[in-house]
Design an enzyme around this catalytic site. Structure first.
Site, PDB file in Angstrom:
ATOM      1  N   ARG B 223     -74.853 -23.871  88.709  1.00  0.00           N
ATOM      2  CA  ARG B 223     -74.938 -24.529  90.000  1.00  0.00           C
ATOM      3  C   ARG B 223     -73.526 -24.797  90.518  1.00  0.00           C
ATOM      4  NH1 ARG B 223     -79.149 -22.672  90.358  1.00  0.00           N
ATOM      5  NH2 ARG B 223     -81.192 -23.691  90.387  1.00  0.00           N
ATOM      6  N   HIS B 271     -75.402 -15.944  95.139  1.00  0.00           N
ATOM      7  CA  HIS B 271     -76.533 -16.563  94.418  1.00  0.00           C
ATOM      8  C   HIS B 271     -77.644 -15.548  94.120  1.00  0.00           C
ATOM      9  CE1 HIS B 271     -78.425 -20.735  93.521  1.00  0.00           C
ATOM     10  NE2 HIS B 271     -78.872 -19.822  92.683  1.00  0.00           N
TER      11      HIS B 271
END
Lengths: 308, 308
Positions: B223, B271
């Site tokens: 993250r 991502h």
């Protein structure tokens, strides 16, 4: 008993130490400092200048530091002696690793993300799963077979193409010119690991590229002369090919004015796909030195007529 | 029996078809076209707008389309219902593949060759063998454990660091803050796959980078909030770190003015490290839908207090 080490590219002192540790009686001389050419009985070589190996009257065998030996046999003055190519776990492992690196970089679109990054562009999208990306490996010798196995283990459907049919678990085999088109037709990515021979020279040409799926990638880690560079550039520019990773070239180092350097869909690596570690390769070399001195056949001896 | 599918990033129709094929009696409704919020009993979600999930009075369970659920639990209005994270072979496989791609690209110096290519520079040199390159994986859950195994299988010496000690064949285990420095000290490459919790937020900072070997690489596929971006840029600019591959960011999409886009030693991927295939993940989702409707505990249910 003297061995001549001749390579502009390999770590000579490291090789000498590894060989001496295994065979203390061997006199390892590093080219060009050769005191007495008549003392040299074995040559361990890579990129020997043409004519050089004819200067050692008592040479019994030539051991290549590389897997490919077409540079050696292209020398018309090369003495008619047994020649062994390098087969070493690290040579095979590094080639397989290079191929996997290049395949994964295209598969996971890192090549595209590198381009998008220059435009600060968040290019969100997902590639197919590995099981949906078909890879073809041309050449199923030591290096090609292992690369094919590694790709198959990773989840890609893999086909191989070679002169004669090969049985490799998990790899669909195609053989000979008659099956080339059927092989190419199923490839989203084509990896060339062929030996360079009269039959394979220029095989990566417009006709071969035309047989591949639209948007395919090409990886050449074999020899520069396998590739028709103009045909590759045309296929990239037309959009038929999506990218290429090239480790080998007609002329090395690749000349600064080559259009390949500038092409946004080509990655140039400087002939580094496969390299052996003296620590693991020295055992096999010493074994072949003993065989040469005893007049026995070498391991991994090449067939000069066939070219590999 | 109605399920609400809510995700701006996933292929909704494909998911609906895969779920219907397995559970024809399930009414799959795709957000925001929800006729009657009271009919929704299960939500399959990714990046739900804050407050949205509180609007369904008969919701029994929330199934995440991703492995990380910190976005869900950050919503203070989230109803107190069982939450399951996604565990799917394709999610684990693609993450492991992404990590391997990033590690190999640094290991085989494709990042350096890309930079050298812009200068038409034939930068011939060989990297260490995989056995000489030590990799550390932070986080040894489903994703981290599999990535660590894959890297070890490939020949890298691998260590792992996690909250509690883990026994993974071929992976040296370090656990807790007290062993963090010893773990970092042996890493030439650091891969972050931690869950995002109060303990791990900002863990990729100057102190952590300072503990790594000089010339190390950092890969963050967990993250964005794990990383202190300014500390990374400083460590790259000082030369202590040799490069970074980043898939996640504090703000996504990464804003066009972020200095990360421009840094020559950073690769930005949008991502995409891990993605699941509805075809393989739908079985697990249907199983959890049945469990939710029957009032049974979910599989892969998260501990909300712990945060994963």
């Amino acid at each position: 008993m003297a061995l001549m080490f001749l390579s502009p590219d390999d770590p000579a002192e490291l090789w000498r130490d590894e060989l001496r540790a295994r065979m203390p009686e061997l006199d390892v001389q590093i080219w060009p400092e050769i005191a007495d050419p008549a003392a040299i009985e074995v040559a361990l070589v890579w990129r020997a200048p043409p004519g050089e190996l004819a200067r050692y009257p008592n040479l019994k065998a030539i051991l290549s530091l590389g897997a490919g030996i077409e540079g050696l046999v292209a020398d018309p003055t090369l003495p008619d002696l047994p020649i062994a190519r390098m087969v070493d776990p690290s040579l095979t492992r590094t080639m397989s690793e290079y191929v996997l690196t290049a395949v994964l970089r295209h598969h996971r679109e890192f090549d595209r993300f590198e381009r998008e990054q220059r435009a600060h562009n968040w290019a969100y999208s997902f590639p197919p799963q590995a099981a949906e990306r078909q890879i073809g490996v041309m050449g199923l010798g030591e290096l090609g077979a292992q690369a094919a196995r590694e790709l198959a283990r990773h989840g890609f459907p893999v086909a191989g193409w070679s002169r004669t049919p090969k049985a490799i678990a998990g790899v669909t085999s195609y053989a000979g010119r008659s099956e080339l088109h059927a092989f190419l037709h199923r490839c989203d990515m084509l990896v060339c690991l062929l030996p360079l021979t009269a039959e394979t020279r220029g095989i990566l040409d417009a006709e071969t590229f035309g047989g591949l799926a639209h948007g395919a990638f090409v990886i050449n880690a074999a020899r520069g002369a396998h590739l028709v560079e103009a045909d590759l550039l045309a296929a990239l520019d037309s959009g038929h090919l999506a990218g290429a990773t090239l480790d080998v070239f007609h002329s090395e180092p690749l000349p600064p004015d080559s259009p390949l350097w500038r092409h946004p869909k080509v990655l140039i690596t400087p002939h580094v796909a496969s390299y052996c570690s003296p620590a693991t390769a020295a055992d096999g070399v010493v074994d072949n030195v003993r065989r040469a001195l005893a007049g026995q056949p070498l391991r991994h001896q090449i067939d000069r007529a066939r070219g590999y």
